[in-house]
Design a protein around this motif. Structure first.
Motif, mmCIF file in Angstrom:
data_model
loop_
_atom_site.group_PDB
_atom_site.id
_atom_site.type_symbol
_atom_site.label_atom_id
_atom_site.label_comp_id
_atom_site.label_asym_id
_atom_site.label_seq_id
_atom_site.Cartn_x
_atom_site.Cartn_y
_atom_site.Cartn_z
ATOM 1 N N GLU A 377 37.283 30.632 39.378
ATOM 2 C CA GLU A 377 37.348 31.966 39.941
ATOM 3 C C GLU A 377 38.505 32.868 39.851
ATOM 4 N N TRP A 378 39.872 31.899 40.269
ATOM 5 C CA TRP A 378 40.972 32.738 40.461
ATOM 6 C C TRP A 378 41.818 32.245 38.937
ATOM 7 N N TRP A 391 44.384 37.241 40.117
ATOM 8 C CA TRP A 391 43.231 37.912 39.349
ATOM 9 C C TRP A 391 42.092 37.311 39.815
ATOM 10 N N HIS A 392 40.748 37.964 39.725
ATOM 11 C CA HIS A 392 39.662 37.530 40.023
ATOM 12 C C HIS A 392 39.221 37.544 38.213
ATOM 13 N N GLN A 394 36.400 36.288 36.571
ATOM 14 C CA GLN A 394 34.993 36.655 35.980
ATOM 15 C C GLN A 394 35.121 38.164 36.018
ATOM 16 N N ARG A 395 35.818 39.084 37.202
ATOM 17 C CA ARG A 395 35.418 40.690 37.104
ATOM 18 C C ARG A 395 36.429 41.119 36.339
ATOM 19 N N ILE A 399 44.120 41.423 41.899
ATOM 20 C CA ILE A 399 43.778 41.139 43.404
ATOM 21 C C ILE A 399 45.021 41.621 44.317
#
Length: 520
Positions: A377-378, A391-392, A394-395, A399
């Motif tokens: 995820e991260w 950072w995220h 997947q998106r 962050i």
């Protein structure tokens, strides 16, 4: 032999003597009082004329000397030319017997072999000089970028932010709360036997330290020191071994070096299986997919190459970065690869298709190290100015930024889904908790830059390699030292664990690879 004196020089001397005599006569006879001024006036008139003549004479002498020197040099050049011409003509004019036809062919072959060797050496030298020139250009660009980004004002600002972050981590001692008084027994309150029959007994309170703060669970764990033994040394490369990686079964070792090659080794026997030389410049990082069938290599030549294992056949080359690719990160399922580059970008690649999926950047500085959380995820990136960006994945969303050390973040890894470990250019390591601001702990553990971090498979320890020539094993999250491995051949540039946690591989700046086992 002294040159003859000119009449002007003689006249000057006579006037000086006459002026002195006239002055003496004027003193004694008091009648020649006007004679000395007249003679002195003539003397002052003759002096510039004499100086001008001296200059003209000097120029004439210089001209004569120059002509003589030119004539002498010309004669020597002509003499040398005649000698060279005589030497070149002499072998041709000598009478010699013609070689037999059978002896001429081997001589021609030897001559062609020598010419080919000279041409190959010249080509290698030119390639080496070109490579050194490119390295120098990038080093200069890196230095300029560092100086531009780390001006005095910005460094002070970052220092203030670091102090604020450290201050936020300091907790004041809490006041001890007095437990409430137990209620007095009344007729309505049940007896102890009745109460125990109605509800289970309350759990025992957690043990408190002397300060009244509940100790974390890991503080009560038994931490056992480790003993590692070096079982094999491989003279693997002619330059820095900047990356090492093991396949999941632990049988195949890949090493990447600044000598532009990637080599595959059989771990148990130390046998060299293949040399992969498709990179044009040095290799910075290596990763093996969880299925052990693909090897990814990041290089100074701005590419990421994918290789089929175990044969080491090149599958594809991922291109798109405009700067050297410094670090790689791989998702747990082996389908997503992230590359961090000196061009200040991170690129997300689909390994199944070998295609670019996304490009992430905030243009804050060159990316030195990247890492992915175990859950995928991260994404964390360590930059050249000491900043850590989150950072995220997947998106593809930015962050936050964390102020790390005052030096570059050279290595980064996720200890778990919410904890990040960083190694810095000033020799410190830091542990970050993503659920709260500030570092959990900062330790100055090495006397040189931290060059690599490897998380053990059980995630209860990690290893750090350093330019100070040591590899150190740390308990997580207490940062208790478990073991220290000394490298006798200089700086250690890379480190990795095997999937069983019993094997540790290191690469040094002198091209040596060491395979170590955990002693039982």
């Amino acid at each position: 032999m002294t040159p003859n004196r000119h009449w002007l020089e003689n006249a000057e001397s006579v006037l000086i003597v006459a002026a002195v005599l006239a002055a003496i006569a004027a003193i004694f006879y008091r009648s020649l009082v006007y004679l000395p001024p007249v003679l002195l006036s003539l003397l002052f008139v003759l002096q510039p004329i004499l100086r001008y003549r001296s200059e003209q004479l000097t120029r004439r002498m210089d001209a004569v000397l120059n002509q003589r020197l030119q004539r002498q040099v010309t004669e020597e050049i002509e003499l040398l030319t005649r000698r060279v011409a005589a030497r070149e003509i002499a072998p041709e004019t000598r009478s010699r017997e013609p070689l037999p036809p059978g002896d001429l062919a081997p001589l021609q072959q030897r001559l062609e072999a020598i010419e080919n060797q000279v041409r190959s050496l010249s080509s290698a030298d030119l390639d080496g000089l070109a490579s050194q020139h490119r390295d120098l250009q990038e080093s200069i660009a890196q230095t300029i970028d560092y100086l531009n980004r780390l001006a005095i004002g910005k460094r002070l600002e970052r220092l203030e932010r670091a102090v604020q972050t450290s201050s936020a981590r300091v907790e004041l001692p809490r006041a001890t709360v007095e437990p409430p008084e137990p209620p007095s027994e009344t007729e309505d309150s049940p007896s102890p036997s009745e109460a125990s029959a109605v509800s289970p007994p309350p759990p025992a309170p957690a043990k408190l330290s002397a300060s009244g703060v509940q100790l974390p669970k890991f503080a009560r764990e038994e931490i056992v020191p480790q003993q590692w033994e070096c079982v094999r040394n491989l003279n693997a490369h002619s330059d820095w071994v900047r990356a090492v990686a093991l396949t999941p079964d632990g049988n195949l070792l890949a090493t990447g070096s600044f000598d532009t090659t990637v080599k595959l080794w059989q771990v148990d026997s130390g046998e060299l299986l293949a040399t992969l030389d498709d990179h044009d410049r040095g290799v910075f990082d290596l990763l093996v997919t969880p299925d052990g069938r693909t090897l990814a290599s990041a290089s100074w030549d701005k590419t990421v190459k994918l290789w089929h294992l175990p044969e080491g056949r090149l599958w594809t080359s991922l291109e798109g970065h405009t700067g050297s690719v410094r670090s790689l990160a791989l998702s747990a399922d082996g389908t997503t690869l992230v590359s961090g580059s000196f061009d200040e970008t991170m690129k997300v690649w689909d390994l199944d298709r070998g295609a670019l999926r996304d490009t992430l950047t905030d243009y804050t500085g060159p990316i030195y190290a990247v890492a992915l959380s175990p859950n995928g995820e991260w994404l964390a990136a360590g930059e050249g100015d000491g900043t850590i960006t989150l950072w995220h994945l997947q998106r593809g969303e930015y962050i936050d930024s964390i102020v790390g050390s005052l030096d570059g973040v050279e290595a980064i890894a996720f200890a778990n889904d919410r904890a990040v470990v960083t190694g810095n250019g000033d020799g410190t390591i830091q542990v970050w908790d993503l659920d709260r601001p500030g570092a959990i702990d900062t330790r100055a553990v090495h006397s040189g830059p931290v060059t690599g971090i490897a998380i053990a498979p059980d995630r209860r320890s990690f290893a750090t390699s350093s330019a100070d020539g040591t590899v150190k094993i740390w308990h997580f999250p207490t940062l208790t030292p478990l073991s220290t491995l000394m490298e006798e051949t200089g700086a250690v540039m890379s480190v990795c664990f095997a999937s069983d946690g019993q094997t540790l591989v290191t690469g040094s700046a002198r091209g040596l690879v060491r395979i170590c086992r955990l002693a039982v």
